[in-house]
Write a protein that holds these residues in place. Structure first.
Motif, PDB file in Angstrom:
ATOM      1  N   GLU A  12     -11.058  49.815 -23.365  1.00 22.86           N
ATOM      2  CA  GLU A  12     -10.779  48.423 -23.516  1.00 22.86           C
ATOM      3  C   GLU A  12     -11.989  47.143 -24.473  1.00 22.86           C
ATOM      4  OE1 GLU A  12     -11.045  46.786 -20.157  1.00 22.86           O
ATOM      5  OE2 GLU A  12     -12.821  48.074 -19.299  1.00 22.86           O
ATOM      6  N   THR A  40     -15.329  52.031 -21.845  1.00 24.34           N
ATOM      7  CA  THR A  40     -15.036  53.250 -21.631  1.00 24.34           C
ATOM      8  C   THR A  40     -14.898  53.270 -19.895  1.00 24.34           C
ATOM      9  OG1 THR A  40     -16.279  55.670 -21.898  1.00 24.34           O
ATOM     10  CG2 THR A  40     -14.584  54.639 -23.715  1.00 24.34           C
ATOM     11  N   LYS A  95      -9.577  54.880 -19.913  1.00 25.76           N
ATOM     12  CA  LYS A  95      -9.492  53.564 -20.347  1.00 25.76           C
ATOM     13  C   LYS A  95     -10.033  53.255 -21.068  1.00 25.76           C
ATOM     14  CE  LYS A  95     -10.914  50.639 -17.008  1.00 25.76           C
ATOM     15  NZ  LYS A  95     -10.756  49.565 -15.503  1.00 25.76           N
ATOM     16  N   PHE A 132      -5.084  53.124 -22.113  1.00 23.53           N
ATOM     17  CA  PHE A 132      -4.894  54.225 -21.268  1.00 23.53           C
ATOM     18  C   PHE A 132      -4.603  56.145 -21.611  1.00 23.53           C
ATOM     19  CE2 PHE A 132      -4.007  50.100 -18.471  1.00 23.53           C
ATOM     20  CZ  PHE A 132      -5.218  49.987 -18.022  1.00 23.53           C
ATOM     21  N   HIS A 155      -0.214  51.082 -23.713  1.00 20.70           N
ATOM     22  CA  HIS A 155      -1.252  49.795 -23.890  1.00 20.70           C
ATOM     23  C   HIS A 155      -0.064  49.232 -23.428  1.00 20.70           C
ATOM     24  CE1 HIS A 155      -1.183  48.369 -27.921  1.00 20.70           C
ATOM     25  NE2 HIS A 155      -0.509  49.788 -28.109  1.00 20.70           N
ATOM     26  N   HIS A 169      -9.381  55.253 -14.804  1.00 17.97           N
ATOM     27  CA  HIS A 169      -8.139  54.639 -13.896  1.00 17.97           C
ATOM     28  C   HIS A 169      -7.443  55.249 -13.041  1.00 17.97           C
ATOM     29  CE1 HIS A 169      -4.656  52.147 -13.564  1.00 17.97           C
ATOM     30  NE2 HIS A 169      -4.300  53.176 -14.076  1.00 17.97           N
ATOM     31  N   THR A 218      -5.911  46.226 -23.427  1.00 20.50           N
ATOM     32  CA  THR A 218      -6.791  47.755 -22.695  1.00 20.50           C
ATOM     33  C   THR A 218      -5.802  48.797 -23.447  1.00 20.50           C
ATOM     34  OG1 THR A 218      -7.807  46.983 -21.018  1.00 20.50           O
ATOM     35  CG2 THR A 218      -7.633  49.342 -20.528  1.00 20.50           C
TER      36      THR A 218
END
Length: 207
Positions: A124, A102, A122, A87, A159, A105, A85
């Motif tokens: 991932e 997406t 976020k 950020f 990350h 966060h 992930t």
């Protein structure tokens, strides 16, 4: 292809998402679809972004050919994800592979008075993310023995197995000669990578 200030993406029928308005040229047959403030996350994602103050607006790009992306001559860095992930500040996100997910966060309530840093985007999954920075992005490693504090205006993304906290430091503010109030910093502990830019977006954040 990764240029210093422009990203060229070769598409063979795939779909990517990119910052709305970042397309500067393309070759071949391309279609563009604006996703709005939700970034493809639906109504719930849009509401979260409005609450968090995150103004990311993405567009879907698909087709056959090459599309060239850039934003205000800022530097472009590619960050590969292999199931982990990332950020990232919404204004530092240029493009991402269409299969990446997406979300929003939330960093913490201490950031609410700053207008920045309350939430980050976020990303991932498996794929590549293109980020923007004012100047070449600097990658700093965080280890359990060496925690890292970052000015939120210089923060780009991070990350790895990192814990992010929002902290205040009166002494830091005193050193740089700013006015009253406490300065805000992002503190990272654990093991991972933090990307920062050699330029600040604005003044020191206060709470």
């Amino acid at each position: 292809m990764n240029g210093s200030k422009m990203l060229a993406v070769d598409l063979g029928g795939e779909t990517i998402r990119a910052l709305n308005g970042s397309m500067v040229a393309y070759e071949g047959q391309m279609s563009f679809k604006r996703q709005g403030i939700s970034g493809g996350e639906g109504l719930r994602g849009a509401l979260k972004r409005r609450i968090a103050g995150e103004g990311m607006t993405l567009m879907e790009i698909s087709g056959q050919g090459t599309v060239y992306l850039a934003s205000e001559a800022t530097e472009v860095t590619l960050v590969p994800l292999t199931g982990d992930t990332l950020f990232v500040e919404s204004e530092s996100l240029l493009a991402l592979d269409g299969n990446l997910q997406t979300g929003v966060h939330f960093v913490g309530l201490r950031g609410m008075g700053t207008g920045q840093g309350l939430a980050t985007t976020k990303v991932e999954g498996h794929g590549t993310v293109a980020i923007l920075s004012e100047g070449t992005a600097i990658v700093l490693e965080v280890t359990p023995q060496s925690p890292l504090c970052v000015d939120p205006h210089a923060y780009v993304c991070h990350h790895g197995q990192l814990q992010q906290d929002v902290v205040t430091d009166v002494n830091w503010r005193t050193v740089i000669g700013q006015g009253s109030g406490e300065s805000v910093q992002f503190r990272y502990q654990g093991h991972g990578l933090v990307y920062v830019q050699p330029s600040e977006r604005g003044g020191i954040l206060e709470i």
